[in-house]
Motif scaffolding. Sequence first.
Motif, PDB file in Angstrom:
ATOM      1  N   MET A  88      -7.638 -23.746  52.435  1.00 45.33           N
ATOM      2  CA  MET A  88      -8.255 -22.541  51.880  1.00 45.33           C
ATOM      3  C   MET A  88      -9.225 -22.893  50.749  1.00 45.33           C
ATOM      4  SD  MET A  88      -4.946 -20.084  51.667  1.00 45.33           S
ATOM      5  CE  MET A  88      -4.933 -18.597  52.622  1.00 45.33           C
ATOM      6  N   HIS A  89      -9.076 -24.095  50.205  1.00 39.29           N
ATOM      7  CA  HIS A  89      -9.949 -24.567  49.126  1.00 39.29           C
ATOM      8  C   HIS A  89     -10.809 -25.738  49.598  1.00 39.29           C
ATOM      9  CE1 HIS A  89      -8.002 -21.915  46.279  1.00 39.29           C
ATOM     10  NE2 HIS A  89      -6.877 -22.240  46.857  1.00 39.29           N
ATOM     11  N   ASP A  90     -11.048 -25.786  50.922  1.00 44.55           N
ATOM     12  CA  ASP A  90     -11.924 -26.791  51.530  1.00 44.55           C
ATOM     13  C   ASP A  90     -11.387 -28.214  51.364  1.00 44.55           C
ATOM     14  OD1 ASP A  90     -14.163 -27.510  53.043  1.00 44.55           O
ATOM     15  OD2 ASP A  90     -15.323 -27.965  51.241  1.00 44.55           O
ATOM     16  N   ARG A  91     -10.088 -28.356  51.296  1.00 42.64           N
ATOM     17  CA  ARG A  91      -9.450 -29.665  51.137  1.00 42.64           C
ATOM     18  C   ARG A  91      -8.432 -29.862  52.246  1.00 42.64           C
ATOM     19  NH1 ARG A  91     -11.846 -32.851  47.181  1.00 42.64           N
ATOM     20  NH2 ARG A  91     -12.832 -31.426  45.732  1.00 42.64           N
ATOM     21  N   TRP A  92      -8.055 -31.106  52.469  1.00 38.43           N
ATOM     22  CA  TRP A  92      -7.032 -31.403  53.468  1.00 38.43           C
ATOM     23  C   TRP A  92      -6.221 -32.620  53.042  1.00 38.43           C
ATOM     24  CZ3 TRP A  92      -5.355 -28.456  57.289  1.00 38.43           C
ATOM     25  CH2 TRP A  92      -4.445 -28.998  58.189  1.00 38.43           C
ATOM     26  N   PRO A  93      -4.886 -32.464  52.921  1.00 39.83           N
ATOM     27  CA  PRO A  93      -4.030 -33.634  52.717  1.00 39.83           C
ATOM     28  C   PRO A  93      -3.680 -34.194  54.101  1.00 39.83           C
ATOM     29  CG  PRO A  93      -2.695 -31.669  52.688  1.00 39.83           C
ATOM     30  CD  PRO A  93      -4.135 -31.222  52.906  1.00 39.83           C
ATOM     31  N   ASP A  94      -3.160 -35.380  54.156  1.00 41.27           N
ATOM     32  CA  ASP A  94      -2.662 -35.867  55.436  1.00 41.27           C
ATOM     33  C   ASP A  94      -1.355 -35.139  55.732  1.00 41.27           C
ATOM     34  OD1 ASP A  94      -4.763 -37.639  55.597  1.00 41.27           O
ATOM     35  OD2 ASP A  94      -3.634 -39.304  54.749  1.00 41.27           O
ATOM     36  N   TRP A  95      -1.262 -34.579  56.939  1.00 39.38           N
ATOM     37  CA  TRP A  95      -0.053 -33.865  57.365  1.00 39.38           C
ATOM     38  C   TRP A  95       0.706 -34.798  58.304  1.00 39.38           C
ATOM     39  CZ3 TRP A  95       1.418 -32.420  62.345  1.00 39.38           C
ATOM     40  CH2 TRP A  95       2.547 -31.604  62.414  1.00 39.38           C
ATOM     41  N   CYS A  96       1.991 -34.991  58.055  1.00 39.06           N
ATOM     42  CA  CYS A  96       2.768 -35.980  58.803  1.00 39.06           C
ATOM     43  C   CYS A  96       4.136 -35.437  59.208  1.00 39.06           C
ATOM     44  CB  CYS A  96       3.020 -37.221  57.950  1.00 39.06           C
ATOM     45  SG  CYS A  96       1.538 -37.976  57.278  1.00 39.06           S
ATOM     46  N   THR A  97       4.613 -35.916  60.351  1.00 43.46           N
ATOM     47  CA  THR A  97       5.990 -35.690  60.768  1.00 43.46           C
ATOM     48  C   THR A  97       6.551 -37.027  61.225  1.00 43.46           C
ATOM     49  OG1 THR A  97       5.444 -35.200  63.069  1.00 43.46           O
ATOM     50  CG2 THR A  97       5.549 -33.331  61.555  1.00 43.46           C
ATOM     51  N   GLY A  98       7.841 -37.181  61.088  1.00 45.30           N
ATOM     52  CA  GLY A  98       8.446 -38.435  61.514  1.00 45.30           C
ATOM     53  C   GLY A  98       9.946 -38.335  61.575  1.00 45.30           C
ATOM     54  N   PHE A  99      10.568 -39.473  61.843  1.00 50.65           N
ATOM     55  CA  PHE A  99      12.025 -39.525  61.938  1.00 50.65           C
ATOM     56  C   PHE A  99      12.525 -40.866  61.421  1.00 50.65           C
ATOM     57  CE2 PHE A  99      10.638 -41.670  65.709  1.00 50.65           C
ATOM     58  CZ  PHE A  99      11.588 -42.663  65.918  1.00 50.65           C
ATOM     59  N   ARG A 100      13.812 -40.904  61.135  1.00 48.17           N
ATOM     60  CA  ARG A 100      14.513 -42.147  60.831  1.00 48.17           C
ATOM     61  C   ARG A 100      15.715 -42.207  61.753  1.00 48.17           C
ATOM     62  NH1 ARG A 100      16.695 -39.612  55.398  1.00 48.17           N
ATOM     63  NH2 ARG A 100      18.508 -38.601  56.309  1.00 48.17           N
ATOM     64  N   THR A 101      16.249 -43.399  61.961  1.00 49.46           N
ATOM     65  CA  THR A 101      17.342 -43.544  62.919  1.00 49.46           C
ATOM     66  C   THR A 101      18.707 -43.700  62.278  1.00 49.46           C
ATOM     67  OG1 THR A 101      16.919 -45.919  63.063  1.00 49.46           O
ATOM     68  CG2 THR A 101      15.885 -44.508  64.726  1.00 49.46           C
ATOM     69  N   ASP A 102      18.799 -44.209  61.053  1.00 46.86           N
ATOM     70  CA  ASP A 102      20.119 -44.459  60.463  1.00 46.86           C
ATOM     71  C   ASP A 102      20.173 -43.990  59.028  1.00 46.86           C
ATOM     72  OD1 ASP A 102      22.724 -45.359  60.255  1.00 46.86           O
ATOM     73  OD2 ASP A 102      22.119 -47.390  59.707  1.00 46.86           O
ATOM     74  N   PRO A 103      20.738 -42.836  58.740  1.00 50.04           N
ATOM     75  CA  PRO A 103      21.217 -41.847  59.711  1.00 50.04           C
ATOM     76  C   PRO A 103      20.031 -41.104  60.302  1.00 50.04           C
ATOM     77  CG  PRO A 103      21.453 -40.967  57.508  1.00 50.04           C
ATOM     78  CD  PRO A 103      20.942 -42.382  57.363  1.00 50.04           C
ATOM     79  N   PHE A 104      20.225 -40.569  61.491  1.00 49.45           N
ATOM     80  CA  PHE A 104      19.124 -39.873  62.143  1.00 49.45           C
ATOM     81  C   PHE A 104      18.688 -38.679  61.310  1.00 49.45           C
ATOM     82  CE2 PHE A 104      17.149 -36.646  64.722  1.00 49.45           C
ATOM     83  CZ  PHE A 104      16.135 -37.387  65.317  1.00 49.45           C
ATOM     84  N   GLY A 105      17.399 -38.501  61.222  1.00 49.19           N
ATOM     85  CA  GLY A 105      16.836 -37.348  60.534  1.00 49.19           C
ATOM     86  C   GLY A 105      15.371 -37.210  60.899  1.00 49.19           C
ATOM     87  N   ALA A 106      14.898 -35.986  60.893  1.00 50.32           N
ATOM     88  CA  ALA A 106      13.488 -35.699  61.128  1.00 50.32           C
ATOM     89  C   ALA A 106      12.947 -35.008  59.881  1.00 50.32           C
ATOM     90  CB  ALA A 106      13.311 -34.808  62.354  1.00 50.32           C
ATOM     91  N   HIS A 107      11.662 -35.180  59.628  1.00 48.99           N
ATOM     92  CA  HIS A 107      11.081 -34.599  58.422  1.00 48.99           C
ATOM     93  C   HIS A 107       9.583 -34.387  58.630  1.00 48.99           C
ATOM     94  CE1 HIS A 107      11.133 -33.417  54.295  1.00 48.99           C
ATOM     95  NE2 HIS A 107      10.385 -34.414  53.872  1.00 48.99           N
TER      96      HIS A 107
END
Length: 140
Positions: A88-107
């Motif tokens: 909305m302010h003409d800017r962009w951060p890097d948008w990321c998704t990922g996971f870890r395996t031990d312990p499993f989690g997504a973020h």
Amino acid sequence: MTGERRAANLSWRGRIGARLATGVALLLTTRLSPRRLRQVLRLLSRGSRPATRDQALYARQAAVTVSTRCAGLGCLQRSVAAALLCRMHDRWPDWCTGFRTDPFGAHAWVEVDGEPVGEPGDLSRFRTVMAVRLRQEEAS
């Protein structure tokens, strides 16, 4: 990292913008497949300039301030809302998704210069599987 639950001091316009961004983020994250969400975010990021760490942190805090879901476990909605607020302010951060395996989690999170913004823990164990980053030629 600091800033996860810290509230932003928002003007009434800032509050409206943050509510709009969190509402749109909720619609996008609940209605679109991950592939389609990435396509939409990639399209929205075009023509913007890279966000600074402070801008991305403020956007994240604004989303947390107006949305209890974003303040809690709604990391996908929170990250999309932060990206939209930056846009909305003409800017962009890097948008990321990922996971870890031990312990499993997504973020999901936003980052600037390869560093997560406002995340309380260490994300180094997360493997990024999907991201929307500005290309250098787009950012100039």
